[in-house]
Design a protein around this motif. Structure first.
Motif, PDB file in Angstrom:
ATOM      1  N   TYR A 135       1.004  -0.941  -0.246  1.00  0.00           N
ATOM      2  CA  TYR A 135       0.018  -0.201  -0.145  1.00  0.00           C
ATOM      3  C   TYR A 135       0.619   1.124  -0.288  1.00  0.00           C
ATOM      4  O   TYR A 135       0.894   2.086  -0.715  1.00  0.00           O
ATOM      5  CB  TYR A 135      -1.105   0.041   1.068  1.00  0.00           C
ATOM      6  N   SER A 166      -7.338  -5.081   2.647  1.00  0.00           N
ATOM      7  CA  SER A 166      -5.950  -5.851   2.415  1.00  0.00           C
ATOM      8  C   SER A 166      -6.533  -7.518   3.275  1.00  0.00           C
ATOM      9  O   SER A 166      -7.061  -6.820   4.759  1.00  0.00           O
ATOM     10  CB  SER A 166      -4.581  -5.366   3.119  1.00  0.00           C
ATOM     11  N   GLU A 177      -5.781   2.454   3.998  1.00  0.00           N
ATOM     12  CA  GLU A 177      -6.235   0.914   3.946  1.00  0.00           C
ATOM     13  C   GLU A 177      -6.889   0.194   4.240  1.00  0.00           C
ATOM     14  O   GLU A 177      -6.542   0.456   5.603  1.00  0.00           O
ATOM     15  CB  GLU A 177      -4.554   0.538   4.294  1.00  0.00           C
ATOM     16  N   MET A 189      -7.024   0.371   0.254  1.00  0.00           N
ATOM     17  CA  MET A 189      -6.675  -0.968  -0.771  1.00  0.00           C
ATOM     18  C   MET A 189      -7.407  -1.796   0.596  1.00  0.00           C
ATOM     19  O   MET A 189      -7.165  -1.507   1.930  1.00  0.00           O
ATOM     20  CB  MET A 189      -4.922  -1.141  -0.964  1.00  0.00           C
TER      21      MET A 189
END
Length: 395
Positions: free
Chosen positions: A109, A123, A195, A121
């Motif tokens: 990221y 994850s 993120e 992002m």
């Protein structure tokens, strides 16, 4: 009508279920989804079968409609360069590599937001990006075991059981969707990407809801109760004359109506059964009475009478029976799509019914690498470049 997420581009480098299920939902809502697959093998679920239809696995097909597929070697420098260029055109990356994997490859990221400052992002990992288990692989079955879910699932005198679907993956896919939509709203207000650190374990623990709350109130670990409910009676599976049905009596008023349907209205005025707390305490006496009465008619006969009385109930249906249910068909939960290899591909529909921005089934689950060349061309690579990529095993 336009989809709610039209104009949003998602780069999906996840595999198997949680990530692909999430990106499929977003694709159903109108987002453009590019599925980036391993250049030699692709998503593992392409090989998970039987059943297969013309070489396409049912498992893969269930979570990958409304996407395009491209192959890419992310371990090669050229592959990373292509990936960065692709990410620069997108809004969201969905990935489920082990913690730290993309960072080691130079496409984590922090590295990707240099080429796309507004990037979001998501994850997805088994245990999260922090904590002592962050480096462990996380499979749905393992999460069901470690989260406590299996300890409360199954008959009281039997072994712990997993749920019949990969429920931790499914719930994580849904939570990931919520996180992505929240991050998009924040970005719309501030311009900031971020993120999203989301773990299968966290999602499954959160989904224990009242069972976890019961433990936190009394420090007593819940036990398996089969098909019974820890707090409500009667609320379980019963046997009719021709099969099984579930009856879920949620309050005392419903219990009065239920006993009337059963032909035993006096039960509701019997002191040990008048209130739910009493029924819970005296269920060993009450349940056999109800079981004996319900065996006198078929499950459909009971359903008709219980529906009229407003008592929540339903027969236990097979998957085949469920898809034949007029309600399922009326709600378009069985859909057909055109597919280049599979005739009349049948899939479950979307439960999201939006009046102004309805979901659409625009694209079949893509063949392996079906759109690699067209996506590369869009990024500015010419036919000679693409030929070299193939020769050098970049795609």
């Amino acid at each position: 009508m336009k989809g709610a997420l039209e104009g949003i581009r998602i780069i999906d480098v996840s595999r198997v279920l949680a990530g692909p299920f999430c990106s499929m939902i977003l694709g159903d809502l109108g987002a453009e989804v590019i599925k980036v697959e391993h250049h030699e093998s692709g998503d593992e679920t392409r090989g998970w079968g039987p059943p297969f239809a013309e070489g396409e696995s049912a498992y893969y097909l269930c979570a990958n409609r409304n996407k395009e597929s491209m192959t890419l070697n992310l371990k090669s420098e050229q592959g990373k360069e292509i990936f960065r260029k692709l990410v620069s055109t997108g809004d969201i990356v969905v990935q489920n590599f082990k913690a730290g994997t993309l960072e080691k490859m130079g496409v984590g990221y922090e590295q990707l937001k240099e080429v796309n400052p507004h990037l979001i992002m998501a994850s997805i990992t088994g245990f999260g990006l922090t904590g002592p288990n962050k480096d462990l692989p996380g499979y749905d079955y393992i999460i069901q075991a470690m989260s406590g879910l299996m300890s409360i699932t199954g008959e009281s005198d039997g072994s712990p059981m997993k749920v019949g679907v990969a429920i931790a993956d499914v719930l994580t896919g849904l939570y990931t969707c919520i996180g992505i939509l929240s991050a998009l709203h924040h970005r719309n207000n501030t311009g900031e990407g971020q993120e999203i650190d989301i773990a299968l374990m966290d999602c499954q623990v959160a989904s224990l809801v009242n069972v976890a709350s019961n433990y936190l109130f009394n420090d007593i670990s819940p036990k398996r109760m089969g098909n019974q409910h820890p707090n409500i009676v009667p609320y379980q599976v019963f046997h009719a004359s021709d099969g099984e049905l579930v009856v879920a009596v949620g309050n005392d008023e419903q219990f009065k109506r239920f006993t009337t349907v059963l032909g035993r209205p006096e039960l509701a005025n019997h002191e040990p059964f008048m209130h739910n707390k009493d029924r819970l305490q005296n269920k060993e006496e009450l349940i056999p009475i109800i079981e004996a009465l319900l065996k006198s008619k078929t499950k459909n006969e009971w359903k008709t009478q219980l529906d009229i009385a407003g008592i929540p109930n339903g027969p236990i249906q097979t998957i085949a029976e469920m898809f034949e249910d007029p309600q399922i068909q009326a709600r378009e939960m069985l859909v057909e799509m055109e597919h280049p290899k599979v005739d009349n591909l049948r899939m479950t529909g979307s439960p999201l019914k939006l009046s102004k921005t309805p979901v659409t089934m625009r694209k079949h689950p893509p063949l392996y690498g079906e759109h690699t060349e067209s996506i590369l061309a869009e990024l500015g690579y010419n036919p000679e470049d693409i030929t070299k990529f193939k020769q050098n095993k970049i795609i």
